[in-house]
Design an enzyme around this catalytic site. Structure first.
Site, PDB file in Angstrom:
ATOM      1  CG  HIS A  29       8.260  -1.815  -4.392  1.00  0.00           C
ATOM      2  ND1 HIS A  29       8.194  -1.486  -5.718  1.00  0.00           N
ATOM      3  CD2 HIS A  29       6.986  -2.118  -4.022  1.00  0.00           C
ATOM      4  CE1 HIS A  29       6.938  -1.578  -6.133  1.00  0.00           C
ATOM      5  NE2 HIS A  29       6.187  -1.976  -5.123  1.00  0.00           N
ATOM      6  CG  ASP A  75       9.963  -0.964  -8.506  1.00  0.00           C
ATOM      7  OD1 ASP A  75       9.394  -0.132  -7.767  1.00  0.00           O
ATOM      8  OD2 ASP A  75      10.442  -2.027  -8.083  1.00  0.00           O
ATOM      9  CG  HIS A  76       5.013   2.503  -7.380  1.00  0.00           C
ATOM     10  ND1 HIS A  76       4.839   1.196  -7.016  1.00  0.00           N
ATOM     11  CD2 HIS A  76       4.796   3.220  -6.257  1.00  0.00           C
ATOM     12  CE1 HIS A  76       4.522   1.135  -5.737  1.00  0.00           C
ATOM     13  NE2 HIS A  76       4.482   2.343  -5.249  1.00  0.00           N
TER      14      HIS A  76
HETATM   15  C1  BG6 Z   1       2.639  -1.959  -4.324  1.00  0.00           C
HETATM   16  C2  BG6 Z   1       2.207  -3.138  -3.516  1.00  0.00           C
HETATM   17  O1  BG6 Z   1       3.517  -2.358  -5.341  1.00  0.00           O
HETATM   18  O2  BG6 Z   1       3.286  -1.027  -3.485  1.00  0.00           O
HETATM   19  C3  BG6 Z   1       1.296  -2.699  -2.384  1.00  0.00           C
HETATM   20  O3  BG6 Z   1       1.536  -4.073  -4.337  1.00  0.00           O
HETATM   21  C4  BG6 Z   1       1.951  -1.629  -1.555  1.00  0.00           C
HETATM   22  O4  BG6 Z   1       0.921  -3.802  -1.568  1.00  0.00           O
HETATM   23  C5  BG6 Z   1       2.472  -0.511  -2.445  1.00  0.00           C
HETATM   24  O5  BG6 Z   1       1.005  -1.129  -0.644  1.00  0.00           O
HETATM   25  C6  BG6 Z   1       3.298   0.461  -1.652  1.00  0.00           C
HETATM   26  O6  BG6 Z   1       3.559   1.588  -2.431  1.00  0.00           O
HETATM   27  P1  BG6 Z   1       3.747   3.002  -1.770  1.00  0.00           P
HETATM   28  O7  BG6 Z   1       4.100   3.896  -2.915  1.00  0.00           O
HETATM   29  O8  BG6 Z   1       2.459   3.356  -1.108  1.00  0.00           O
HETATM   30  O9  BG6 Z   1       4.857   2.834  -0.784  1.00  0.00           O
END
Ligand code: BG6
Length: 513
Positions: free
Chosen positions: A261, A198-199
């Site tokens: 997230h 989960d990034h």
């Molecule tokens: C992704 C979603 O997992 O996370 C996207 O699929 C979203 O829709 C993105 O824009 C948001 O990531 P970050 O790191 O830009 O907050």
């Protein structure tokens, strides 16, 4: 065995040990994630001395390409997407350690070709037979790729060599499909081999929630229902769906952001202190929180959740089209691009403390933050002043784009009469630690290379996240929205989201630019 080439000396001092010698196999290596995030992250790791000298990459994708062509592309992409200056000798070293295999993930033959190539690469780069597979592919392939790897003997471990697989999101599209995928994976691999990424957990500020809470003695005593009135988690994005309309329209804001997230942010904010920083000790506590989230009944879904879809509007001074006019989105789409919810956590620490969360596309600002709002002082000593109008104490964890922590409290306005004003005490990361070039994937890749799964999702956590949103998905499906679009791009979402808090006598804390 071949001699390992000497890696040019990296410039940064060593903090932590380098990853184990290994080969990283990227399924879907011709895609955006690889060039924008994975390669720049590997380069940053090399630069910080956190990548083993005995390391190689095998890229695998359908696009016909030779290894030489792939290397040229990697060199080019590296220049374009590196997060800082590129040291040419280090970049050349990295490029020489990449290989490419053209193939269809569904074709069993590809796995025997991969096996042969891995033996050769392993031999050339002395990677000790350690492999990890990064599945940067469409989710439909996740299960079958791991099955085929196992069938080819490429998931087998022994005392000397490990085999791991990193799986991107989305992990399923509901509870049932997530369960089925877990079962499919666990038939051929051990849980310890599976790294569900989960990034959000790669973000420094998200990891800092743990440090902030558990490396300081002063916050934990007040981190509970006795002192905290409510918690707000907001993930606002200014972007629309960009070119991902096809994916997004089948997903929607709820599936796209909440079970993954936002559940990470909730569990890190609400968990009990773990007994150690071992992966399972931390994940056990996170999982307990996810299990303690009060299940929403159908009535709760109607009263405690809000969905929205943007119409046309103005974001950042530019006119933007309505969601329904975006590429690959049907003109009558009923997919939500905004969601707000009120959740309760049923345990001793959090009983009766609402957790309000919201996320949306095409909002006025890009801002992810967690507001911990404290109860008011028990006795209004400053009667006759404007104390009643003051916002209560708030501790705000700024996740992005601002990275820091601020505390909002009351102070006396200088002057002969007692008059109070709200002030902020701010901490910003950049002021203290500078900015390390980062894609957000460095820590996660490195953790996988040293076998630390703390920041990855266990099967039970993924399923618990889906259990929270499942009733919402069911009710929303049964009752399609009739008022979409219900917020203009560039605004803070539908009015009902404000009403959700107003009914409890509260309001959202919005951060403007
Ligand atoms: C992704 C979603 O997992 O996370 C996207 O699929 C979203 O829709 C993105 O824009 C948001 O990531 P970050 O790191 O830009 O907050």
């Amino acid at each position: 065995m071949a001699q390992t080439e000497v890696m040019p000396v990296a410039q940064e001092p060593l903090i932590g040990r380098p990853g184990d010698p290994c080969v990283m196999v990227i399924f879907g290596a011709a895609g955006d994630l690889t060039r924008r995030k994975l390669f720049p992250a590997l380069y940053n790791l090399a630069r910080q001395n956190l990548l083993s000298r005995e390391f190689a990459v095998v890229g695998l994708a359908r696009n016909p390409m030779s290894t030489d062509e792939f290397r040229q592309k990697v060199a080019q992409d590296m220049k374009e997407f590196a997060t800082g200056d590129v040291d040419p000798s280090l970049s050349d070293w990295f490029v020489r350690h990449t290989h490419y295999l053209t193939g269809d993930f569904g074709d069993p033959q590809v796995y025997s070709q991969l096996k042969a190539l891995l033996q050769q690469v392993d031999n050339d780069h002395c990677t000790h037979g350690n492999y990890f597979y990064y599945l940067a592919t469409a989710p439909d392939f996740f299960g079958s790729i791991v099955e085929q790897l196992a069938a080819a003997g490429l998931m087998e471990e022994n005392k000397e060599q490990w085999r791991r697989v990193i799986i991107e999101k989305p992990f399923g599209r509901d509870l049932e499909s997530a369960r089925a995928l877990n079962q499919q994976l666990l038939r051929v691999a051990r849980e310890q081999q599976i790294y569900r990424i989960d990034h959000y957990l790669g973000k420094e500020t998200v990891q800092n929630i743990l440090a902030f809470r558990f490396a300081n003695g002063i916050f934990e005593p007040i981190w509970n229902r006795r002192y905290i009135d409510n918690i707000q988690i907001s993930v606002a994005e200014t972007v629309g769906v960009e070119k991902r309309g096809g994916y997004y329209d089948r997903s929607g804001a709820l599936r796209d952001m909440v079970p993954n997230h936002i559940m990470q942010l909730i569990s890190l904010t609400a968990m009990e202190p773990p007994i150690s920083f071992q992966a399972d000790a931390v994940r056990d506590e996170q999982a307990k929180i996810l299990h303690a989230i009060q299940p929403l009944s159908s009535e709760d879904v109607l009263s405690r959740t809000v969905r929205g879809q943007y119409g046309e509007g103005v974001v950042d001074g530019h006119r933007v089209p309505a969601y329904r006019a975006e590429q690959d989105v049907p003109p009558d789409s009923r997919t939500e691009t905004y969601v707000a919810m009120k959740l309760q956590i049923d345990n001793w620490r959090w009983a009766d403390v609402p957790f309000y969360l919201r996320t949306g596309k095409s909002m006025p600002v890009r801002n992810t933050h967690i507001v911990i709002q404290f109860r008011r002082a028990p006795f209004v000593l400053f009667r006759g002043t404007q104390v009643g109008d003051l916002t209560p104490n708030q501790l705000v964890l700024h996740i992005q784009p601002e990275e820091g922590i601020s505390l909002h409290f009351a102070a006396k306005v200088p002057g002969p009469v007692m008059h109070l004003g709200g002030v902020n005490m701010n901490f910003e990361y950049a002021d203290y630690f500078g900015k390390l070039p980062s894609t957000g994937y460095e820590r996660l890749l490195h953790d996988c290379m040293i076998g630390d799964a703390t920041l990855f999702q266990r099967a039970d956590m993924v399923e618990a996240g889906w259990s929270v949103v499942s009733p919402v998905l069911d009710v929303w499906k049964a009752l399609p929205p009739r008022n979409f679009p219900n917020y203009a791009a560039g605004t803070w979402g539908p009015r009902e989201a404000d009403d959700l808090l107003a009914r409890d006598g509260r309001h959202w804390r919005n951060f403007e630019k």
